[in-house]
Design an enzyme around this catalytic site. Structure first.
Site: not given
Ligand code: NDP
Length: 451
Positions: A94, A115, A118, A130, A169-170, A213, A244, A383
């Site tokens: 997962k 993961q 976690k 992943k 998603g991620d 999250t 997100n 999830s």
């Molecule tokens: P989203 O795609 O919804 O949002 C990602 C955000 O981070 C956007 O604002 C994006 O900006 C920014 N971002 C991405 N890459 C970079 C970078 N290289 N430098 C600066 N900003 C960046 O993703 P999530 O919110 O789902 O995920 C965010 C983090 O949380 C990740 O590390 C993910 O692995 C982790 N996570 C997510 C989970 C989930 O349920 N969604 C679960 C557990 C962890 P831009 O629009 O410019 O790309």
């Protein structure tokens, strides 16, 4: 074989570096875990004899594949896709799917490795995986994203299944992408089954999954603060990201009486000293998920804010910090700046957002520091509950799931304090999370013998 015959940490890490050349993110993630595990197993010969750590750092398998798709101008485009199955000792694989140009095998291996721990920490039966592709959804039309997702799933479907591997998603993969991928899986297999999580409510999604999250990272923060007799109310919070995780973390901080003062994306950050309250958060959610715009547009709408092009928000004075964007987005100097400015607690919504040197700064300053593998586990936990609901062919209500998320995060906090108490009143949450996560997976592996 006596314990003294087993390789020491340095030799072990040398082997990891040799076997994974150039995979810096993966090596960083292993380094962070291996130190704590070595301390924990120093007197436990059974883990050494069965080479448990060596086996956990070698993924069960990695599938790499070509993803061809046609853009709106009829150009044929070629991307690379992957699924990393790290470990399924305690349940089906997962972990999320990430679409971002920075995706490499190393990034996905680090994420699948993290993961594994976690998912174990949540207490639910889920292994670690992943996947993703070096595809950039930014600026693509809905049709292009659909064609890419369909092509990606046309290979991925062979490697997943409700009892095999259940992706979510991620970064770059939200409700739209999950919908396209689920539709393609169903078309190819002619089966409706809970093979992806993060689905919309109309076709088997779970209440609270989008929020889980970000909310979970704030619950973990609250648990850490309560452990010190403090709370979130009246405190300022700097948050990175505007996706997100970031927007839901901002929402929960606001609901608990805190004041969010920054959000960001990969181009820069906005600083709003008046606070980014619910109305503004809703505006950002719409901007990011419907208009697919940039955070810089915030300052045109809200005049109290300033935009800082090409900068990260860690220099802004704050009580609390929540990195919610991506890996290695908070370095040693930025960690020092946060501490100097009086930041009392850091809770990671993102995976491995703080560099190893940055983590050291937080630990030396003895501020509260909740690593992603514990603090952001709420997402995968819900999830897991989505999987349970799909198996039961039933949906649970929001209140029940909200309570379950709160309790799951409390349980994770307790496990961290059990193994991370340093004896002087400080809790090393990294150590606690690593050991608690490792122990369950390792014991399951011992039970299976050499497989
Ligand atoms: P989203 O795609 O919804 O949002 C990602 C955000 O981070 C956007 O604002 C994006 O900006 C920014 N971002 C991405 N890459 C970079 C970078 N290289 N430098 C600066 N900003 C960046 O993703 P999530 O919110 O789902 O995920 C965010 C983090 O949380 C990740 O590390 C993910 O692995 C982790 N996570 C997510 C989970 C989930 O349920 N969604 C679960 C557990 C962890 P831009 O629009 O410019 O790309």
């Amino acid at each position: 074989m006596a314990l003294s015959d087993h390789v020491n940490l340095e030799t072990f890490m040398e082997g990891v570096r040799k076997r994974n050349p150039g995979q810096t993110e993966f090596i960083q993630a292993v380094q962070e875990v291996a130190q704590d595990i070595y301390d924990f197993i120093s007197d436990k010969v059974e883990y050494h004899e069965a080479q448990i750590l060596r086996r956990i750092t070698e993924p069960d398998r990695i599938v790499s594949f070509r993803v061809c798709w046609e853009d709106d101008n009829h150009n044929i485009r070629v991307q690379r896709g992957w699924r990393v199955h790290n470990n399924n000792a305690i349940g089906p694989y997962k972990g999320g799917i990430r679409f971002h140009p920075s995706v490499t095998e190393s990034v996905l291996k680090f994420l699948a490795f993290e993961q594994t721990f976690k998912n174990s920490l949540t207490g639910l039966p889920m292994g670690g995986a992943k996947g993703g592709a070096n595809f950039n959804p930014r600026g693509k039309s809905d049709s292009e994203v659909m064609r890419f997702c369909q092509s990606f799933m046309t290979e991925l479907y062979r490697h997943i299944g409700p009892d095999t591997d259940v992706p979510a998603g991620d970064i770059g993969v939200g409700g739209r992408e999950i919908g396209y991928m689920f539709g393609q899986y169903k078309r190819i297999t002619n089966r409706w089954e809970g093979v992806l999580t993060g689905k919309a409510l109309e076709y088997g999604g779970s209440q609270m999954r989008p929020e889980a999250t970000g909310y979970g990272a704030v619950y973990f923060l609250r648990n850490m603060l309560e452990h010190r007799g403090e709370d979130i109310e009246g405190k300022s919070a700097v948050i990175s990201g505007s996706g997100n995780v970031a927007t839901h973390a901002a929402e929960k901080i606001t609901q608990l009486g805190g004041k969010v003062i920054t959000l960001s994306d990969s181009d820069g950050f906005v600083h709003d000293p008046d606070g980014i309250g619910q109305e503004k958060i809703d505006w950002v959610k719409h901007l990011k998920t419907v208009k697919r715009g940039r955070i810089s547009e915030y300052v045109d709408e809200f005049k109290s804010a300033t935009y800082h092009e090409g900068k990260r928000p860690w220099g802004v004075e704050t009580d609390l910090a929540l990195p919610c964007a991506t890996q290695n987005e908070l370095n040693e100097d930025e960690a020092k700046k946060l501490v100097e400015n009086g930041c009392a607690a850091v809770s990671e919504g993102a995976n491995m957002p703080t560099t190893l040197e940055g983590v050291k700064v937080f630990h030396e300053a003895k501020i509260l520091y909740g690593p992603g593998k514990a603090a952001n586990a709420g997402g995968v936990a819900v999830s897991g509950l989505e999987m349970s609901q799909n198996s039961e062919r039933i949906t649970w209500d929001e209140e029940r799931l909200g309570d379950m998320l709160t309790n799951l995060m409390r349980g994770i906090h307790e496990k961290c304090t059990r193994y991370g108490d340093t004896g002087d009143g400080y809790v090393d949450y990294v150590k606690g999370a690593n050991i608690a996560g490792f122990k369950k997976v390792a014991d399951a592996m011992l039970a299976f013998g050499v497989v």
